[in-house]
Design a protein around this motif. Structure first.
Motif, PDB file in Angstrom:
ATOM      1  N   ASP A 270       0.621  -1.257   0.070  1.00  0.00           N
ATOM      2  CA  ASP A 270       0.007  -0.162  -0.009  1.00  0.00           C
ATOM      3  C   ASP A 270       0.991   1.266  -0.094  1.00  0.00           C
ATOM      4  OD1 ASP A 270      -2.366  -1.395  -0.129  1.00  0.00           O
ATOM      5  OD2 ASP A 270      -2.747  -1.414   2.016  1.00  0.00           O
ATOM      6  N   LYS A 271       1.819   1.099   0.933  1.00  0.00           N
ATOM      7  CA  LYS A 271       2.843   2.613   1.024  1.00  0.00           C
ATOM      8  C   LYS A 271       3.686   2.721  -0.362  1.00  0.00           C
ATOM      9  CE  LYS A 271       3.311   2.387   5.991  1.00  0.00           C
ATOM     10  NZ  LYS A 271       3.987   2.534   7.078  1.00  0.00           N
ATOM     11  N   GLY A 272       4.024   1.473  -0.874  1.00  0.00           N
ATOM     12  CA  GLY A 272       4.726   1.719  -2.215  1.00  0.00           C
ATOM     13  C   GLY A 272       3.843   2.276  -3.140  1.00  0.00           C
ATOM     14  N   GLU A 273       2.455   1.756  -3.240  1.00  0.00           N
ATOM     15  CA  GLU A 273       1.665   2.163  -4.348  1.00  0.00           C
ATOM     16  C   GLU A 273       1.365   3.718  -4.203  1.00  0.00           C
ATOM     17  OE1 GLU A 273      -1.208  -1.734  -5.575  1.00  0.00           O
ATOM     18  OE2 GLU A 273      -1.595  -0.536  -3.690  1.00  0.00           O
ATOM     19  N   ALA A 274       0.965   4.012  -2.892  1.00  0.00           N
ATOM     20  CA  ALA A 274       0.692   5.344  -2.769  1.00  0.00           C
ATOM     21  C   ALA A 274       1.801   6.443  -3.099  1.00  0.00           C
ATOM     22  CB  ALA A 274       0.553   5.681  -1.275  1.00  0.00           C
ATOM     23  N   ALA A 275       3.431   6.029  -3.054  1.00  0.00           N
ATOM     24  CA  ALA A 275       4.413   6.866  -3.153  1.00  0.00           C
ATOM     25  C   ALA A 275       4.614   7.090  -4.471  1.00  0.00           C
ATOM     26  CB  ALA A 275       5.520   6.188  -2.515  1.00  0.00           C
ATOM     27  N   LEU A 276       4.249   5.718  -5.420  1.00  0.00           N
ATOM     28  CA  LEU A 276       4.212   6.137  -6.810  1.00  0.00           C
ATOM     29  C   LEU A 276       2.874   6.329  -7.624  1.00  0.00           C
ATOM     30  CD1 LEU A 276       6.357   2.946  -7.657  1.00  0.00           C
ATOM     31  CD2 LEU A 276       7.326   5.344  -7.917  1.00  0.00           C
ATOM     32  N   ASN A 277       1.790   6.434  -6.814  1.00  0.00           N
ATOM     33  CA  ASN A 277       0.613   6.684  -7.339  1.00  0.00           C
ATOM     34  C   ASN A 277       0.088   5.666  -8.403  1.00  0.00           C
ATOM     35  OD1 ASN A 277      -1.833   8.254  -7.596  1.00  0.00           O
ATOM     36  ND2 ASN A 277      -1.001   9.618  -8.795  1.00  0.00           N
ATOM     37  N   ILE A 278       0.386   4.591  -8.024  1.00  0.00           N
ATOM     38  CA  ILE A 278      -0.283   3.422  -9.036  1.00  0.00           C
ATOM     39  C   ILE A 278      -0.758   2.252  -8.144  1.00  0.00           C
ATOM     40  CG2 ILE A 278       2.037   3.466 -10.303  1.00  0.00           C
ATOM     41  CD1 ILE A 278       3.273   1.196  -8.881  1.00  0.00           C
ATOM     42  N   GLU A 279      -1.422   1.439  -8.748  1.00  0.00           N
ATOM     43  CA  GLU A 279      -2.139   0.256  -8.465  1.00  0.00           C
ATOM     44  C   GLU A 279      -1.500  -0.973  -9.112  1.00  0.00           C
ATOM     45  OE1 GLU A 279      -6.802  -1.545  -7.803  1.00  0.00           O
ATOM     46  OE2 GLU A 279      -6.183   0.776  -8.345  1.00  0.00           O
ATOM     47  N   LEU A 280      -0.887  -1.830  -8.333  1.00  0.00           N
ATOM     48  CA  LEU A 280      -0.259  -3.283  -8.794  1.00  0.00           C
ATOM     49  C   LEU A 280      -1.363  -4.157  -9.223  1.00  0.00           C
ATOM     50  CD1 LEU A 280       2.863  -3.284  -6.807  1.00  0.00           C
ATOM     51  CD2 LEU A 280       2.663  -2.494  -8.954  1.00  0.00           C
ATOM     52  N   ASN A 281      -1.633  -4.629 -10.424  1.00  0.00           N
ATOM     53  CA  ASN A 281      -2.767  -5.525 -10.637  1.00  0.00           C
ATOM     54  C   ASN A 281      -2.238  -7.091 -10.199  1.00  0.00           C
ATOM     55  OD1 ASN A 281      -0.832  -5.630 -12.969  1.00  0.00           O
ATOM     56  ND2 ASN A 281      -1.798  -7.407 -13.789  1.00  0.00           N
ATOM     57  N   VAL A 282      -1.163  -7.212  -9.476  1.00  0.00           N
ATOM     58  CA  VAL A 282      -0.606  -8.591  -9.151  1.00  0.00           C
ATOM     59  C   VAL A 282      -0.392  -8.351  -7.724  1.00  0.00           C
ATOM     60  CG1 VAL A 282       0.372  -9.327 -11.637  1.00  0.00           C
ATOM     61  CG2 VAL A 282       1.696  -7.830 -10.069  1.00  0.00           C
TER      62      VAL A 282
ATOM     63  N   ALA B 257       7.051   8.689  -9.736  1.00  0.00           N
ATOM     64  CA  ALA B 257       5.648   8.865  -9.520  1.00  0.00           C
ATOM     65  C   ALA B 257       5.045   9.810 -10.626  1.00  0.00           C
ATOM     66  CB  ALA B 257       5.619   9.531  -8.184  1.00  0.00           C
ATOM     67  N   ASP B 258       3.784   9.358 -10.691  1.00  0.00           N
ATOM     68  CA  ASP B 258       2.827  10.229 -11.739  1.00  0.00           C
ATOM     69  C   ASP B 258       1.924  10.802 -11.115  1.00  0.00           C
ATOM     70  OD1 ASP B 258       2.139  10.941 -14.446  1.00  0.00           O
ATOM     71  OD2 ASP B 258       2.247   8.992 -15.196  1.00  0.00           O
ATOM     72  N   GLU B 259       1.505  11.723 -11.998  1.00  0.00           N
ATOM     73  CA  GLU B 259       0.141  13.032 -11.438  1.00  0.00           C
ATOM     74  C   GLU B 259      -0.939  11.857 -11.534  1.00  0.00           C
ATOM     75  OE1 GLU B 259       0.066  16.565 -13.260  1.00  0.00           O
ATOM     76  OE2 GLU B 259       1.918  17.031 -12.503  1.00  0.00           O
ATOM     77  N   MET B 260      -1.126  11.087 -12.789  1.00  0.00           N
ATOM     78  CA  MET B 260      -2.203  10.257 -12.857  1.00  0.00           C
ATOM     79  C   MET B 260      -2.118   9.035 -12.238  1.00  0.00           C
ATOM     80  SD  MET B 260      -4.481  12.303 -14.646  1.00  0.00           S
ATOM     81  CE  MET B 260      -5.749  10.837 -15.121  1.00  0.00           C
ATOM     82  N   ARG B 261      -3.086   8.584 -11.444  1.00  0.00           N
ATOM     83  CA  ARG B 261      -2.862   7.325 -10.776  1.00  0.00           C
ATOM     84  C   ARG B 261      -2.774   6.129 -11.984  1.00  0.00           C
ATOM     85  NH1 ARG B 261      -2.751   5.031  -6.035  1.00  0.00           N
ATOM     86  NH2 ARG B 261      -3.951   3.092  -5.536  1.00  0.00           N
ATOM     87  N   ARG B 262      -2.305   5.301 -12.031  1.00  0.00           N
ATOM     88  CA  ARG B 262      -2.000   4.297 -13.104  1.00  0.00           C
ATOM     89  C   ARG B 262      -1.922   2.691 -12.570  1.00  0.00           C
ATOM     90  NH1 ARG B 262       3.490   3.625 -16.770  1.00  0.00           N
ATOM     91  NH2 ARG B 262       3.008   1.707 -17.953  1.00  0.00           N
ATOM     92  N   LEU B 263      -2.779   2.077 -13.523  1.00  0.00           N
ATOM     93  CA  LEU B 263      -3.004   0.566 -12.966  1.00  0.00           C
ATOM     94  C   LEU B 263      -2.048  -0.155 -14.019  1.00  0.00           C
ATOM     95  CD1 LEU B 263      -4.453  -1.900 -11.493  1.00  0.00           C
ATOM     96  CD2 LEU B 263      -6.227  -1.656 -13.529  1.00  0.00           C
ATOM     97  N   THR B 264      -1.357  -0.963 -13.499  1.00  0.00           N
ATOM     98  CA  THR B 264      -0.326  -2.054 -14.048  1.00  0.00           C
ATOM     99  C   THR B 264      -1.161  -3.107 -14.867  1.00  0.00           C
ATOM    100  OG1 THR B 264       0.271  -3.508 -12.277  1.00  0.00           O
ATOM    101  CG2 THR B 264       1.607  -1.430 -12.657  1.00  0.00           C
ATOM    102  N   GLU B 265      -0.701  -3.727 -15.781  1.00  0.00           N
ATOM    103  CA  GLU B 265      -1.433  -4.745 -16.590  1.00  0.00           C
ATOM    104  C   GLU B 265      -0.466  -5.718 -16.608  1.00  0.00           C
ATOM    105  OE1 GLU B 265      -3.113  -3.255 -20.062  1.00  0.00           O
ATOM    106  OE2 GLU B 265      -4.715  -1.840 -18.945  1.00  0.00           O
ATOM    107  N   GLU B 266       0.383  -6.198 -15.975  1.00  0.00           N
ATOM    108  CA  GLU B 266       1.429  -7.185 -16.217  1.00  0.00           C
ATOM    109  C   GLU B 266       0.967  -8.575 -15.920  1.00  0.00           C
ATOM    110  OE1 GLU B 266       4.223  -6.192 -17.652  1.00  0.00           O
ATOM    111  OE2 GLU B 266       3.276  -4.121 -17.650  1.00  0.00           O
ATOM    112  N   SER B 267       1.595  -9.481 -16.476  1.00  0.00           N
ATOM    113  CA  SER B 267       1.455 -10.980 -16.120  1.00  0.00           C
ATOM    114  C   SER B 267       2.196 -11.217 -15.046  1.00  0.00           C
ATOM    115  CB  SER B 267       1.725 -11.910 -17.416  1.00  0.00           C
ATOM    116  OG  SER B 267       2.021 -13.186 -16.906  1.00  0.00           O
TER     117      SER B 267
END
Length: 441
Positions: free
Chosen positions: A102-114, A145-155
């Motif tokens: 959670d903390k890593g996702e918040a710092a980078l403004n991302i959401e890990l699909n895995v 980090a990106d301004e727009m929150r991003r969801l990864t799509e990795e296998s």
């Protein structure tokens, strides 16, 4: 506070000097306690007991080690159990790993699909979770980090394969070196490889090597031999590379992983592919034993020599004396019958003059008589009898053993043939029922 490590020679010398003159030590922390010699461990246990008995407030010893290091310490002084405090450092619960993600996702403004796969596969290790998350970001080309929150799509399969490729650079050769043991026995039961495999299945990063054989009887003899005869300890002690990832405590028979990356690596190996790469013919053993020995007591010297030689090649051999503790109080006929009928892949008959007259050899021969047809009975005919004394032997190939000739040379020759026979069976090849193997006179 003074910090010392058993990995540093200078620190080990200082530890030994401290033990020789333990006066006003202050607080001393000894890291990697498990790597110290048995004598030094015992001396530390004695000093801790003395400090506890004297309620010394001027000296405090703190020892750090791998899983069960505290139990190892207590084994050197049983009365320490009530005098010291053992603090286990458990693996982190899943909710703590989830908090890390959670903390890593918040710092980078991302959401890990895995993220769920990462949390599950890390098995409580922050380091493994970070490694998997890091590689997910690399594959998604997320470097900041990106301004727009991003969801990864990795296998996740691709992420794990990438991590395994990286880890292989550090751990592949070490895993292979350990799995091969002190000498590769291609036709053997791969005791070191199985120890590594059992270790990969352990949630605690450690196994009691002898206790594991109770759960895996097909490897009992080969694993018991490498553990109790010191071969496992010698293998690890002889390699600095292996010592960095594995530790073995001969006193407790514990084999322990020291590196979280290594445990992740072996947990995710393709074990059949790995075994083939190491050089083993097969790691599937449909029979409990490779060979069962049948002989009269008068020819026990030959049977015992065969048992010792075949065991050295990491094969499972049924030999009555070696199994007395299991046969004791059992119905002997019920115990022996299935071994000679099917639980041994092949039966070795040592045929001497007394063989037809003994009650137990008659019983055993009835159990395996039908197996002559499938080439699963290997007669060894002693020079003190003629082929005509054994009708079945006259119809199949057999080996000769001359009691008047050099026994060691004959043993080497016979064992060589038996190993070839075992290798052929292990690789799936079958002989004709009338196989013949000439043995040099």
């Amino acid at each position: 506070m003074k910090q010392l490590s058993a990995r540093k020679k200078a620190d080990v010398a200082e530890i030994q000097a401290m033990l020789a003159n333990p006066v006003d030590l202050g607080t001393v922390v000894i890291d990697d306690f498990h790597r110290l010699s048995e004598k030094t461990k015992r001396d530390i246990a004695d000093l801790m007991k003395t400090l506890a008995d004297e309620a010394a407030d001027h000296s405090k010893l703190v020892v750090l080690g791998i899983t069960n290091a505290g139990q190892s310490l207590i084994s050197f002084g049983r009365d320490l159990a009530n005098r010291i405090e053992v603090i286990p450092f458990e693996t982190n619960p899943e909710h703590k790993v989830e908090e890390l993600i959670d903390k890593g996702e918040a710092a980078l403004n991302i959401e890990l699909n895995v993220r769920n796969d990462i949390i599950s596969d890390s098995q409580g290790s922050f380091y493994i979770a970070q490694m998997l998350a890091y590689n997910t970001c690399l594959r998604a080309e997320i470097y900041e980090a990106d301004e727009m929150r991003r969801l990864t799509e990795e296998s996740y399969h691709a992420v794990k394969a990438q991590v395994m490729e990286q880890l292989a650079r550090s751990f592949h050769d070490r895993a292979v070196a350990f799995a091969r043991g002190t000498k590769l026995r291609r036709e053997g039961r791969a005791p070191y490889l199985h120890l590594l495999h059992w270790l990969s299945q352990s949630k605690s990063w450690s196994i009691n090597t002898l206790r594991e054989t109770d759960r895996h009887p097909a490897q009992r003899g080969s694993v018991h031999q490498v553990v109790t005869k010191g071969f496992l300890a010698d293998l690890i002690d002889s390699s600095d590379e292996i010592q960095q990832v594995l530790h073995f405590d001969p006193a407790s028979h514990l084999l322990v992983v020291q590196d979280p990356q290594f445990i992740f690596y072996i947990r995710n190996l393709s074990w059949h592919q790995f075994a083939e790469e190491v050089g083993f013919i097969s790691i599937e053993f449909p029979s409990r034993y490779d060979f069962a020995l049948s002989f009269a007591g008068e020819d026990r010297d030959v049977a015992e020599a065969l048992f010792a030689a075949l065991s050295e090649h990491e094969l499972e051999v049924f030999y009555d004396i070696n199994e007395q503790h299991r046969i004791l109080a059992a119905d002997v006929e019920e115990y022996l019958a299935p071994i000679y009928q099917s639980e041994a892949q092949m039966v070795i008959c040592v045929l001497g003059p007394a063989y037809p007259r003994k009650v137990w050899t008659k019983f055993e021969s009835v159990q395996f008589k039908e197996r002559f047809r499938s080439g699963e009975v290997i007669p060894i005919l002693l020079s003190t009898v003629q082929v005509g004394a054994f009708d079945e032997v006259g119809r199949v190939g057999h080996l000769r053993w001359d009691r008047g000739a050099d026994q060691k040379d004959q043993l080497d020759a016979v064992v060589g043939v038996l190993l070839e026979k075992c290798a052929q069976r292990r690789s799936g090849g079958r002989d004709e029922a009338r196989w013949v193997v000439p043995l040099p006179e």
